[in-house]
Design a protein around this motif. Structure first.
Motif, PDB file in Angstrom:
ATOM      1  N   PRO A   1       0.795  -1.231   0.000  1.00  0.00           N
ATOM      2  CA  PRO A   1       0.000   0.000   0.000  1.00  0.00           C
ATOM      3  C   PRO A   1       0.829   1.283   0.000  1.00  0.00           C
ATOM      4  O   PRO A   1       0.312   2.348  -0.359  1.00  0.00           O
ATOM      5  N   ASP A   2       2.101   1.187   0.359  1.00  0.00           N
ATOM      6  CA  ASP A   2       2.949   2.380   0.307  1.00  0.00           C
ATOM      7  C   ASP A   2       3.632   2.539  -1.044  1.00  0.00           C
ATOM      8  O   ASP A   2       4.495   3.403  -1.219  1.00  0.00           O
ATOM      9  N   GLY A   3       3.240   1.729  -2.005  1.00  0.00           N
ATOM     10  CA  GLY A   3       3.763   1.846  -3.361  1.00  0.00           C
ATOM     11  C   GLY A   3       4.581   0.648  -3.769  1.00  0.00           C
ATOM     12  O   GLY A   3       5.423   0.169  -2.995  1.00  0.00           O
ATOM     13  N   VAL A   4       4.343   0.156  -4.973  1.00  0.00           N
ATOM     14  CA  VAL A   4       5.074  -1.020  -5.447  1.00  0.00           C
ATOM     15  C   VAL A   4       6.268  -0.638  -6.297  1.00  0.00           C
ATOM     16  O   VAL A   4       7.195  -1.422  -6.486  1.00  0.00           O
ATOM     17  N   GLY A   5       6.289   0.610  -6.808  1.00  0.00           N
ATOM     18  CA  GLY A   5       7.387   1.043  -7.646  1.00  0.00           C
ATOM     19  C   GLY A   5       7.447   0.269  -8.950  1.00  0.00           C
ATOM     20  O   GLY A   5       6.468  -0.328  -9.402  1.00  0.00           O
ATOM     21  N   ALA A   6       8.611   0.283  -9.573  1.00  0.00           N
ATOM     22  CA  ALA A   6       8.842  -0.463 -10.816  1.00  0.00           C
ATOM     23  C   ALA A   6      10.310  -0.826 -10.878  1.00  0.00           C
ATOM     24  O   ALA A   6      11.181   0.029 -10.702  1.00  0.00           O
ATOM     25  N   TRP A   7      10.592  -2.091 -11.106  1.00  0.00           N
ATOM     26  CA  TRP A   7      11.987  -2.501 -11.301  1.00  0.00           C
ATOM     27  C   TRP A   7      12.074  -3.815 -12.053  1.00  0.00           C
ATOM     28  O   TRP A   7      11.123  -4.570 -12.129  1.00  0.00           O
ATOM     29  N   MET A   8      13.264  -4.027 -12.580  1.00  0.00           N
ATOM     30  CA  MET A   8      13.591  -5.241 -13.324  1.00  0.00           C
ATOM     31  C   MET A   8      14.978  -5.687 -12.895  1.00  0.00           C
ATOM     32  O   MET A   8      15.858  -4.849 -12.644  1.00  0.00           O
ATOM     33  N   ALA A   9      15.179  -6.981 -12.769  1.00  0.00           N
ATOM     34  CA  ALA A   9      16.471  -7.514 -12.354  1.00  0.00           C
ATOM     35  C   ALA A   9      16.885  -8.646 -13.271  1.00  0.00           C
ATOM     36  O   ALA A   9      16.051  -9.283 -13.935  1.00  0.00           O
ATOM     37  N   LEU A  10      18.186  -8.913 -13.293  1.00  0.00           N
ATOM     38  CA  LEU A  10      18.768  -9.993 -14.072  1.00  0.00           C
ATOM     39  C   LEU A  10      19.593 -10.875 -13.144  1.00  0.00           C
ATOM     40  O   LEU A  10      20.448 -10.367 -12.392  1.00  0.00           O
TER      41      LEU A  10
END
Length: 468
Positions: A414-423
């Protein structure tokens, strides 16, 4: 006059796919939860020798707002080598078909002539999907015999269900018809895959649109009203053959990953949560004499947690459920990767004996409580968790993104999921390490959330193979 040749990314066998040149680009669906901006297909440079490695190098917006781009796939894959009715000289893995899970529209993106700059060349609107197939809320698609198979969560004309499969024309992408000819007891839909050599399609269950679009509904979950079965079908005729119930407490069997061997009769399905103890699980289906059987082969327990650190939906339980929301099987059928979106963990299992998986690796990133940072930003707590998983054809690289579904993101983070990608880089003997150079996140995705990944030339979950 030179004659066109078969697309070199159509591989006769899984071994041929694994030996092919590595991917240089990844396509990642990105969506705006607020529906203020257009959703987009982002293109990521995954060539480690490139000056732009790990950066967004292409960005194609789709029309409208509020589509929620989710799962998508190629117009053609290696299975086309055995499909009838194709002009193989002209068929290519060229177009990405990208559904909007909320809008029920489909967007066809052409990756030629510049794969970094796909262009929208066709829109299939919700009205066509409803009128010709009787479905809405398109979810997952695979190139298959007779056409492109598109699983849909909802019914048409305001009907919540049943969900099912729409068939699209391979070349024009027109909606042809509803694939099922005899639905039997099936009502919920989610994923669909097949054993080509065994004339069998398998489908899984989530829930109807009203059960998912505003988040996980606690009352429905505790009453075991989400899907808890998988179905087996005659692939050639569209007739239902068998329903296997996993037990009502095993809620939401989602992603299906059949063996890449075209003659195999086994595969894995991930189950999000058990209402008995908040554990998650992975089950193996297999042939048992003249019927299909399904056995639980992996159980992942919930982790105790301070209720003050939990979102409202989990406070009464004092624990973080793993929430297995994706699984992926390497092309050589040796390793299974299991994303635990709740705890922020990706698990690796050796499944050379599919009846007895053995854990061989684990990486943590994000998580509802853990918030484990990425090595590229060690002081930055990470929200979300390993969610969509995609594996390179050679099995040496695993790509992760962190968003599940807009309403569920908001509910559990609820405080934000953001956005990211990892390898992650894998060891053939087992084990994984995070690439510290590769971390597209937040502003790289222009404020949108990152969901499914597809790799240039195919990946572990794009193709089914026709030959051994």
């Amino acid at each position: 006059m030179n004659q066109p040749t078969t697309d070199p990314t159509f591989y006769r066998t899984a071994a041929d796919a694994a030996a092919a040149p590595p991917e240089r680009l990844a396509y990642v669906a990105a969506f705006d939860r607020a529906a203020d901006k257009p959703d987009a297909m982002s293109v990521i440079d995954v060539d480690p020798g490139s000056d732009t490695f790990g950066r967004v190098v292409g960005w194609t917006e789709v029309p409208g707002r509020g589509n929620e781009l989710h799962h998508f796939g190629w117009n053609a894959c290696s299975s086309a080598l055995k499909h009838e009715g194709h002009d193989m000289a002209g068929l290519a893995r060229r177009y990405l078909i990208v559904p909007g899970l909320r809008s029920s529209a489909l967007y066809v993106l052409d990756t030629e002539p510049d794969p970094r700059r796909p262009t929208v060349v066709r829109v299939v609107d919700a009205e066509e999907l409803a009128a010709r197939a009787g479905y809405s809320r398109p979810h997952t698609l695979h190139c298959g015999p007779d056409g492109v198979f598109l699983t849909c969560i909802g019914g048409a004309d305001g009907a919540d269900g049943p969900g099912g499969i729409a068939l699209l024309d391979h070349d024009t992408f027109d909606v042809l018809r509803q694939w099922e000819t005899d639905r039997g007891p099936q009502y919920f839909a989610y994923d669909a895959w097949w054993h080509l050599g065994r004339n069998t399609l398998i489908s899984s269950e989530w829930g109807t649109p009203s059960m998912i679009e505003d988040g996980l509904v606690p009352d429905l979950l505790l009453e075991n009203r989400y899907g808890h079965a998988i179905h087996f079908w005659d692939l050639a005729t569209g007739e239902h053959r068998q329903r296997v119930d996993l037990g009502a407490q095993h809620q939401m069997p989602l992603e299906l990953r059949p063996s890449h061997d075209p003659e195999a009769t086994w595969g894995f399905v991930g189950v999000v949560v058990s209402t008995e103890d908040l554990s998650a699980s992975v089950w193996r289906w297999h042939r048992d004499d003249d019927t299909w059987a399904v056995d639980r082969v992996i159980t992942i327990p919930a982790e105790p947690a301070d209720p003050d650190l939990l979102p409202p939906a989990l406070k009464p339980f004092g624990a973080v459920p793993p929430l297995v929301t994706d699984i992926d099987l390497s092309v050589d059928d040796e390793f299974l990767y299991v994303s635990c979106w709740g705890t922020g963990e990706l698990k690796q299992f050796d499944v050379r004996d599919p009846a007895a998986p053995r854990e061989t690796g684990s990486v943590r990133l994000g998580g509802i409580v853990g918030r484990t940072p990425h090595p590229a930003a060690p002081g930055r707590p990470l929200t979300g968790g390993p969610q969509m998983v995609e594996i390179s054809r050679d099995g040496r690289r695993v790509y992760l993104t962190n968003s599940l579904y807009g309403a569920w993101d908001d509910q559990f983070y609820p405080d934000g999921v953001g956005a990211w990608m990892a390898l992650l880089h894998t060891d053939p003997r087992g084990g994984m390490t995070v690439d510290e150079r590769f971390f597209p996140h937040d502003g790289d995705f222009r404020g949108l959330r990152a969901h499914q990944v597809r790799l240039q030339g195919g990946d572990a979950s794009s193709d089914s193979y026709c030959y051994r």
